[in-house]
Design a protein around this motif. Structure first.
Motif, PDB file in Angstrom:
ATOM      1  N   ALA A  32       0.836  -1.199   0.000  1.00 40.74           N
ATOM      2  CA  ALA A  32       0.000   0.000   0.000  1.00 40.74           C
ATOM      3  C   ALA A  32       0.874   1.253   0.000  1.00 40.74           C
ATOM      4  CB  ALA A  32      -0.899  -0.020   1.234  1.00 40.74           C
ATOM      5  N   PRO A  33       0.456   2.290  -0.726  1.00 41.55           N
ATOM      6  CA  PRO A  33       1.253   3.510  -0.769  1.00 41.55           C
ATOM      7  C   PRO A  33       1.217   4.232   0.581  1.00 41.55           C
ATOM      8  CG  PRO A  33      -0.829   3.846  -1.888  1.00 41.55           C
ATOM      9  CD  PRO A  33      -0.770   2.404  -1.537  1.00 41.55           C
ATOM     10  N   GLY A  34       2.287   4.935   0.883  1.00 44.07           N
ATOM     11  CA  GLY A  34       2.330   5.732   2.112  1.00 44.07           C
ATOM     12  C   GLY A  34       2.847   4.937   3.277  1.00 44.07           C
ATOM     13  N   ASP A  35       3.656   5.546   4.144  1.00 48.73           N
ATOM     14  CA  ASP A  35       4.074   4.889   5.366  1.00 48.73           C
ATOM     15  C   ASP A  35       4.152   5.936   6.473  1.00 48.73           C
ATOM     16  OD1 ASP A  35       6.324   6.314   4.851  1.00 48.73           O
ATOM     17  OD2 ASP A  35       7.551   4.607   4.280  1.00 48.73           O
ATOM     18  N   ALA A  41       6.231  13.428   8.448  1.00 47.43           N
ATOM     19  CA  ALA A  41       6.594  14.592   7.634  1.00 47.43           C
ATOM     20  C   ALA A  41       5.430  15.572   7.565  1.00 47.43           C
ATOM     21  CB  ALA A  41       7.004  14.139   6.241  1.00 47.43           C
ATOM     22  N   GLN A  42       4.207  14.972   7.434  1.00 46.73           N
ATOM     23  CA  GLN A  42       3.004  15.813   7.344  1.00 46.73           C
ATOM     24  C   GLN A  42       2.816  16.621   8.623  1.00 46.73           C
ATOM     25  OE1 GLN A  42      -0.548  13.557   6.747  1.00 46.73           O
ATOM     26  NE2 GLN A  42      -1.122  14.828   5.003  1.00 46.73           N
ATOM     27  N   SER A  43       2.996  15.938   9.777  1.00 45.77           N
ATOM     28  CA  SER A  43       2.777  16.639  11.044  1.00 45.77           C
ATOM     29  C   SER A  43       3.885  17.666  11.310  1.00 45.77           C
ATOM     30  CB  SER A  43       2.692  15.625  12.190  1.00 45.77           C
ATOM     31  OG  SER A  43       3.930  14.982  12.323  1.00 45.77           O
ATOM     32  N   GLN A  54      15.966   9.519   6.589  1.00 44.02           N
ATOM     33  CA  GLN A  54      16.452   9.357   7.962  1.00 44.02           C
ATOM     34  C   GLN A  54      15.382   8.700   8.841  1.00 44.02           C
ATOM     35  OE1 GLN A  54      17.873  13.110   9.455  1.00 44.02           O
ATOM     36  NE2 GLN A  54      18.456  12.193  11.423  1.00 44.02           N
ATOM     37  N   ILE A  55      14.140   9.238   8.664  1.00 46.58           N
ATOM     38  CA  ILE A  55      13.029   8.660   9.440  1.00 46.58           C
ATOM     39  C   ILE A  55      12.870   7.179   9.090  1.00 46.58           C
ATOM     40  CG2 ILE A  55      10.544   8.737   9.829  1.00 46.58           C
ATOM     41  CD1 ILE A  55      10.678  11.740   9.169  1.00 46.58           C
ATOM     42  N   ARG A  56      12.913   6.890   7.771  1.00 48.93           N
ATOM     43  CA  ARG A  56      12.725   5.491   7.346  1.00 48.93           C
ATOM     44  C   ARG A  56      13.826   4.605   7.923  1.00 48.93           C
ATOM     45  NH1 ARG A  56      10.580   7.644   2.164  1.00 48.93           N
ATOM     46  NH2 ARG A  56       8.335   7.438   2.493  1.00 48.93           N
ATOM     47  N   ALA A  57      15.061   5.123   7.954  1.00 50.33           N
ATOM     48  CA  ALA A  57      16.171   4.332   8.489  1.00 50.33           C
ATOM     49  C   ALA A  57      15.956   4.098   9.983  1.00 50.33           C
ATOM     50  CB  ALA A  57      17.489   5.056   8.255  1.00 50.33           C
ATOM     51  N   GLU A  58      15.454   5.125  10.655  1.00 53.65           N
ATOM     52  CA  GLU A  58      15.215   5.034  12.085  1.00 53.65           C
ATOM     53  C   GLU A  58      14.196   3.930  12.411  1.00 53.65           C
ATOM     54  OE1 GLU A  58      13.613   8.103  15.386  1.00 53.65           O
ATOM     55  OE2 GLU A  58      14.761   8.970  13.720  1.00 53.65           O
ATOM     56  N   TYR A  59      13.136   3.874  11.579  1.00 54.27           N
ATOM     57  CA  TYR A  59      12.110   2.844  11.767  1.00 54.27           C
ATOM     58  C   TYR A  59      12.463   1.553  11.042  1.00 54.27           C
ATOM     59  CZ  TYR A  59       9.034   6.158  14.075  1.00 54.27           C
ATOM     60  OH  TYR A  59       8.496   7.037  14.959  1.00 54.27           O
ATOM     61  N   ARG A  60      13.664   1.497  10.464  1.00 59.07           N
ATOM     62  CA  ARG A  60      14.165   0.345   9.708  1.00 59.07           C
ATOM     63  C   ARG A  60      13.198  -0.028   8.581  1.00 59.07           C
ATOM     64  NH1 ARG A  60      17.221  -4.139  12.934  1.00 59.07           N
ATOM     65  NH2 ARG A  60      15.718  -4.133  14.630  1.00 59.07           N
ATOM     66  N   ASP A 288      -0.236   3.799  10.852  1.00 56.48           N
ATOM     67  CA  ASP A 288       0.455   3.157  11.964  1.00 56.48           C
ATOM     68  C   ASP A 288       0.539   1.660  11.675  1.00 56.48           C
ATOM     69  OD1 ASP A 288       1.517   2.406  14.337  1.00 56.48           O
ATOM     70  OD2 ASP A 288      -0.078   3.245  15.592  1.00 56.48           O
ATOM     71  N   THR A 289       1.513   1.266  10.819  1.00 57.70           N
ATOM     72  CA  THR A 289       1.587  -0.101  10.318  1.00 57.70           C
ATOM     73  C   THR A 289       1.568  -1.175  11.416  1.00 57.70           C
ATOM     74  OG1 THR A 289       3.004   0.892   8.662  1.00 57.70           O
ATOM     75  CG2 THR A 289       2.734  -1.501   8.597  1.00 57.70           C
ATOM     76  N   PRO A 290       2.390  -1.094  12.436  1.00 62.91           N
ATOM     77  CA  PRO A 290       2.367  -2.170  13.441  1.00 62.91           C
ATOM     78  C   PRO A 290       0.986  -2.359  14.065  1.00 62.91           C
ATOM     79  CG  PRO A 290       4.248  -0.730  13.783  1.00 62.91           C
ATOM     80  CD  PRO A 290       3.395  -0.068  12.748  1.00 62.91           C
TER      81      PRO A 290
END
Lengths: 325, 330
Positions: A32-35, A41-43, A54-60, A288-290
């Motif tokens: 699905a698009p979007g994570d 970033a929006q907030s 960077q955020i993506r790396a942080e959340y792996r 909130d994927t998890p």
């Protein structure tokens, strides 16, 4: 084949099914698009590609798909469903806190729909041309065709706004204090409208099927035998006919159980019921994927348990499905 | 002669059809004595099973009703008795066995439960006493290992065994009358003989009067003392089995008997391999007309037959035929 063997095979099947659901869910959400990076970033009011990475790396989230999947499955096997980005607490805690509310709603609605549906169905099968029978048919046609959220809104308008009999939203009155019974009564009071809305469609289904099934069974040879034995009407109908007629209703109830669970999502949103449904709704909006995965996991667990219970109910009713050791 | 246990007098039953009411049983009278067997014989739709249902008070509600006549069990008229009283008679004083052993038992209850429930309903027995009585009854109908088989479900039994269970249910309360509606039609020939032997043995022990409904002439000679041949809801011929079979007076009875194929009989022009009665049974719309309803299929019929209903003509003691030609041919 003994009972234990059958039981183990069923549990094995359920485990395989649950595993497949887990993988499929993960795959679907991944596609699905979007994570969560988008949401953050929006907030923040926008972010450039470097911050996003960077955020993506942080959340792996930048690991390859298979690595992420393996990590997820490994975590689930250790009963760890991850940490919610949005609520900032373990998903398992989050879900377990909300699950009872949903289970209460779903199980009550299902049991009510079954009980009342069967009673109405049996009644109208015995007097298929009576006025009450026609009334039941009309009512079930309505329940059958009206979408759950609309029935819910109508109930709210009628029994909460115009006639303030029931609370508009929520599950408990936070201003109330008192013993266990006072609070239980308060929850029951809050439950009436959501349960009515959720069960209406299934009540319609079950009553129609019970009616058809009873009418067929009442024509069978063994009913004539029961009458020839000189048994009273109640015995003939409720002992000899109903136990045979109830089988297809159990099958349908088992099939519809997942529909009840998904219907609960809608009903919970309409009535702000603090269950998994509202949680799912919020989690999806927040990417909130998890949490989403956790909810999907738990709902499939609920449906699988529902199916196992359906199976057990069938065995209880029909000796032909039981095997002797 | 003993007192009749059941006396049917001028019984007329009408059923409502789309085109009107039709008398499916038209002025039928007969009696059954204790320990005797009466056979009701005829083609499908001649009113045999309707007679049984009328006696049981189980005519289809809103469709069939008794319009005339009486059904006397002892001194009590079942045609006018209350539904509650009728319930206490059914399964208790009148038992019934049905044609289809495969579907006549409830698939979701054990045979023990199905036998003992009738004992609990009528004999005021407790659960335990009824259950051990059920084992005794299974033994009486020659089910091997009754104390084990009692908790079996119908799907675990063969057709013959299921019919034995039905007999156990019907005879559980030692009824005065047993109605057996084609009890062996659905069974193998070897099993048929066993069921008949069983019924005869039990009748000897209990003195139950049996009404055997059948279209099988072999079953009649095997089982019955008296017989009634029915045609289109009316009695065609009645009498002792011996007399009716050896000296049939009604052309319909003669036709029925000649329909029975004989192993080893010499096939010639007089007796072809299979004989049949020409024509078909009249439709329900013609029931009740004031004429002989068999006339259209009868080679002896004349204008008289087509204009007036024949009354029963007594031939010898107990043997009678409702045929205008039976008197003339005597």
């Amino acid at each position: 084949m003994n009972h234990l063997g059958t039981f183990l095979i069923r549990m094995g099947n359920a485990a395989v099914l649950l595993g497949s659901v887990l993988v499929l869910n993960f795959l679907l959400i991944h596609m699905a698009p979007g994570d969560v990076a988008d949401t953050i970033a929006q907030s923040m009011g926008g972010a450039d590609a470097e911050v996003m990475a960077q955020i993506r790396a942080e959340y792996r989230l930048d690991d390859p798909f298979l690595v992420q999947l393996t990590r997820y499955i490994g975590n689930v096997l250790r009963f760890d469903l991850g940490h919610s980005y949005f609520y900032n607490e373990p998903v398992t805690d989050l879900i377990l806190r909300r699950l009872p509310a949903t289970l209460l709603l779903v199980v009550t609605a299902q049991v009510l729909a079954l009980l009342v549906g069967i009673i109405l169905g049996v009644y109208s099968s015995r007097n298929p041309r009576g006025i009450f029978s026609h009334l039941i048919t009309a009512l079930s046609l309505f329940g059958f065709s009206a979408p759950v959220f609309w029935t819910g809104l109508l109930l709210l308008i009628a029994l909460s706004l115009r006639l303030p009999l029931f609370p508009v939203a929520g599950m408990v009155d936070p201003t109330l204090d008192g013993g266990v019974w006072v609070r239980a009564l308060d929850i029951a009071h809050h439950m009436v409208l959501p349960v009515l809305a959720l069960s209406s469609i299934f009540l319609a289904l079950y009553s129609r099927l019970s009616r058809a099934s009873m009418m067929e069974v009442l024509e069978s040879d063994y009913i004539r035998t029961a009458e020839a034995k000189g048994l009273g009407n109640t015995k003939v109908v409720y002992k000899h006919a109903l136990k045979n007629a109830v089988s297809p209703v159990i099958t349908l109830a088992g099939l519809q159980f997942s529909a009840v669970v998904s219907g609960a999502v809608v009903v919970e949103t309409v009535f702000s019921w603090p269950g998994l449904g509202t949680l799912a709704f919020e989690a999806i909006l927040a990417r909130d994927t998890p949490t989403i995965l956790g909810i999907l996991f738990f709902s499939s667990l609920v449906v699988i348990v529902g199916n196992l219970l359906t199976d057990a109910a069938h065995r209880l009713v029909d000796p032909r499905l039981r095997r002797r050791g | 002669m003993t007192d009749p246990v059941l006396r049917i007098e001028n019984l007329t039953v009408e059923i409502r059809t789309r085109t009107g009411v039709a008398p499916v049983i038209d002025d039928l009278s007969f009696r059954v004595d204790t320990g005797r067997t009466l056979a009701l014989v005829g083609e499908s739709g001649c009113g045999k099973s309707m007679t049984a249902l009328a006696i049981m008070g189980l005519l289809p509600r809103g469709i069939g009703r008794i319009v005339r006549g009486s059904i006397l069990l002892g001194a009590e008229d079942l045609a006018t008795t209350s539904p509650a009283r009728m319930r206490s008679i059914r399964g208790n004083e009148i038992g019934m066995i049905f044609q289809e052993p495969m579907t006549s038992l409830n698939p979701v209850y054990s045979v023990g439960e199905q036998i003992s429930e009738v004992l609990r309903a009528h004999q005021g027995m407790g659960r335990k006493a009824a259950w051990s009585m059920a084992i005794e009854l299974l033994d009486a109908v020659h089910i091997p290992n009754p104390s084990l088989r009692v908790s079996d479900y119908p799907f675990q039994m063969s057709g013959g065994q299921r019919q034995r269970v039905m007999i156990a249910i019907a005879l559980a309360c030692r009824p005065r009358v047993l109605i057996a509606d084609e009890p062996t039609t659905a069974l193998d020939v070897t099993v048929q003989a066993q069921i008949f032997d069983l019924l005869k043995d039990l009748q000897r022990d209990t003195g139950t009067a049996i009404i055997l409904i059948t279209h099988d002439m072999g079953a009649v000679t095997e089982m019955a003392d008296e017989m009634i041949v029915m045609y289109a809801g009316r009695m065609a011929e009645a009498g002792p089995v011996e007399a009716v079979i050896s000296r049939p007076r009604h052309p319909y009875t003669r036709g029925l008997i000649s329909c029975v194929p004989h192993l080893g009989a010499i096939v010639d022009d007089d007796r072809p391999l299979l004989t049949e009665i020409p024509g078909i049974v009249p439709g329900l719309g013609q029931f009740g007309q004031d004429r002989c309803l068999f006339a259209s299929r009868c080679e002896l019929s004349d204008s008289h037959c087509r204009s007036a209903r024949p009354a029963a003509y007594a031939i010898t003691d107990g043997h009678s035929a409702a045929c205008w030609q039976a008197g003339g041919a005597a």
